[in-house]
Motif scaffolding. Structure first.
Motif, PDB file in Angstrom:
ATOM      1  N   CYS A   7     -46.211 -12.429  73.175  1.00  0.00           N
ATOM      2  CA  CYS A   7     -46.366 -13.876  73.055  1.00  0.00           C
ATOM      3  C   CYS A   7     -45.293 -14.338  72.065  1.00  0.00           C
ATOM      4  CB  CYS A   7     -47.763 -14.221  72.550  1.00  0.00           C
ATOM      5  SG  CYS A   7     -49.106 -13.595  73.590  1.00  0.00           S
ATOM      6  N   CYS A  41     -52.681 -15.675  74.500  1.00  0.00           N
ATOM      7  CA  CYS A  41     -51.789 -15.858  73.350  1.00  0.00           C
ATOM      8  C   CYS A  41     -52.359 -16.800  72.294  1.00  0.00           C
ATOM      9  CB  CYS A  41     -50.432 -16.368  73.821  1.00  0.00           C
ATOM     10  SG  CYS A  41     -49.463 -15.117  74.712  1.00  0.00           S
ATOM     11  N   GLN A  87     -46.530 -11.341  84.625  1.00  0.00           N
ATOM     12  CA  GLN A  87     -46.373 -12.626  85.304  1.00  0.00           C
ATOM     13  C   GLN A  87     -47.627 -13.470  85.148  1.00  0.00           C
ATOM     14  OE1 GLN A  87     -45.396 -11.314  89.269  1.00  0.00           O
ATOM     15  NE2 GLN A  87     -43.205 -11.158  88.819  1.00  0.00           N
ATOM     16  N   HIS A 125     -47.909 -14.666  81.509  1.00  0.00           N
ATOM     17  CA  HIS A 125     -46.912 -15.706  81.280  1.00  0.00           C
ATOM     18  C   HIS A 125     -47.366 -17.035  81.886  1.00  0.00           C
ATOM     19  CE1 HIS A 125     -43.005 -17.556  80.652  1.00  0.00           C
ATOM     20  NE2 HIS A 125     -42.976 -17.905  81.922  1.00  0.00           N
ATOM     21  N   SER A 126     -47.896 -16.984  83.105  1.00  0.00           N
ATOM     22  CA  SER A 126     -48.336 -18.220  83.752  1.00  0.00           C
ATOM     23  C   SER A 126     -49.496 -18.861  83.012  1.00  0.00           C
ATOM     24  CB  SER A 126     -48.729 -17.946  85.216  1.00  0.00           C
ATOM     25  OG  SER A 126     -49.898 -17.138  85.279  1.00  0.00           O
ATOM     26  N   TRP A 127     -50.393 -18.026  82.484  1.00  0.00           N
ATOM     27  CA  TRP A 127     -51.532 -18.552  81.717  1.00  0.00           C
ATOM     28  C   TRP A 127     -51.089 -19.167  80.395  1.00  0.00           C
ATOM     29  CZ3 TRP A 127     -54.784 -13.572  82.665  1.00  0.00           C
ATOM     30  CH2 TRP A 127     -55.499 -13.702  83.868  1.00  0.00           C
ATOM     31  N   ASN A 128     -50.052 -18.604  79.807  1.00  0.00           N
ATOM     32  CA  ASN A 128     -49.693 -18.982  78.445  1.00  0.00           C
ATOM     33  C   ASN A 128     -48.359 -19.696  78.331  1.00  0.00           C
ATOM     34  OD1 ASN A 128     -51.958 -17.628  76.861  1.00  0.00           O
ATOM     35  ND2 ASN A 128     -51.212 -15.955  78.172  1.00  0.00           N
ATOM     36  N   ASN A 129     -47.866 -20.192  79.447  1.00  0.00           N
ATOM     37  CA  ASN A 129     -46.578 -20.875  79.459  1.00  0.00           C
ATOM     38  C   ASN A 129     -46.754 -22.336  79.073  1.00  0.00           C
ATOM     39  OD1 ASN A 129     -43.866 -21.326  79.812  1.00  0.00           O
ATOM     40  ND2 ASN A 129     -44.027 -21.688  82.015  1.00  0.00           N
ATOM     41  N   HIS A 130     -47.161 -22.517  77.787  1.00  0.00           N
ATOM     42  CA  HIS A 130     -47.403 -23.878  77.315  1.00  0.00           C
ATOM     43  C   HIS A 130     -46.735 -24.114  75.964  1.00  0.00           C
ATOM     44  CE1 HIS A 130     -50.346 -21.907  74.759  1.00  0.00           C
ATOM     45  NE2 HIS A 130     -51.011 -21.485  75.798  1.00  0.00           N
ATOM     46  N   GLY A 131     -45.733 -23.257  75.648  1.00  0.00           N
ATOM     47  CA  GLY A 131     -44.939 -23.478  74.432  1.00  0.00           C
ATOM     48  C   GLY A 131     -45.625 -23.090  73.157  1.00  0.00           C
TER      49      GLY A 131
END
Length: 229
Positions: A88, A204, A219, A222-228
């Motif tokens: 993360c 994360c 993947q 990343h998709s779950w936690n792709n919020h900056g």
């Protein structure tokens, strides 16, 4: 398929926000890695003498720290990370900002003793060293054997993290030994239960690293936690 050891380099200068220089390092080129490098230009091939599972991984560890010391002499910290470890990144950057020090030795630890040795060490799947320790290791000589003629030379006991721990053991009283075992997930024998517990949205928010991850798991995380962050 892994053709050697692929690691990611997280390099930090002594200011915030951190300067992040990420490269992939592969010790034995494959047709796939060559194609990837032709596309992304983010792989550096490091020259080592030994290849194979659990064969002189200490050499790879030594060559890696020497590379950081030479190419990034002003970096405050460097990391060695397995290619099956999901990180993360924003959260890890913030965590390392609270720990940053030239004598930092950080990651998921084995053992409970304050004395650093092969039984009390940071696991090599995610391992951070401060600038001063990188310099100390890089300036010593690697002998490549389990016993060296010169007591100051660096032994190799086949695994990277145990070899590094033995190298660092002489500096134990000067090392800032930090671990986040509650935030770095290390899957062992009971992997299925660990997957069920941690592989979910918001990973994360509380955790920093997941190991071991497949490409599909990475993947998904990343998709779950792709919020900056």
């Amino acid at each position: 398929m892994r053709t050697g050891i692929c690691v990611y380099n997280l390099i930090y200068k002594d200011s915030w926000p951190f300067y992040n220089e990420r490269e992939k390092h592969v010790y034995e080129p494959s047709s796939e890695s060559i194609k990837e490098n032709n596309l992304h230009k983010d792989i550096v091939y490091l020259n080592v003498s030994h290849h194979g599972r659990a064969v002189k991984f200490g050499e790879k560890m030594y060559v890696w720290w020497k590379y950081i010391h030479k190419v990034y002499p002003d970096a405050l910290m460097g990391a060695r990370i397995d290619d099956d470890a999901f990180v993360c990144v924003p959260q890890m950057f913030h965590r390392l900002n609270t720990l940053k020090a030239g004598n930092l030795y950080y990651g998921w630890r084995h053992g409970k003793s304050r004395q650093i040795n092969r039984n009390n060490r940071v696991d090599e799947m995610f391992l951070v060293l401060g600038k001063d320790l990188i310099s100390l290791i890089s300036k010593r000589t690697y002998c490549g054997q389990k016993k060296c003629k010169n007591k100051d030379d660096l032994i190799d006991i086949d695994f990277g993290d145990t070899s590094l721990a033995e190298w660092l053991s002489v500096y134990s009283d000067k090392i800032n030994f930090k671990a986040d075992n509650d935030r770095i997930v290390q899957c062992g024998a009971n992997s299925h239960a660990i997957y069920k517990k941690f592989l979910k949205p918001g990973f994360c928010d509380k955790q920093l690293v997941f190991h071991k991850s497949t490409c599909e798991m990475m993947q998904q995380l990343h998709s779950w936690n792709n919020h900056g962050g």
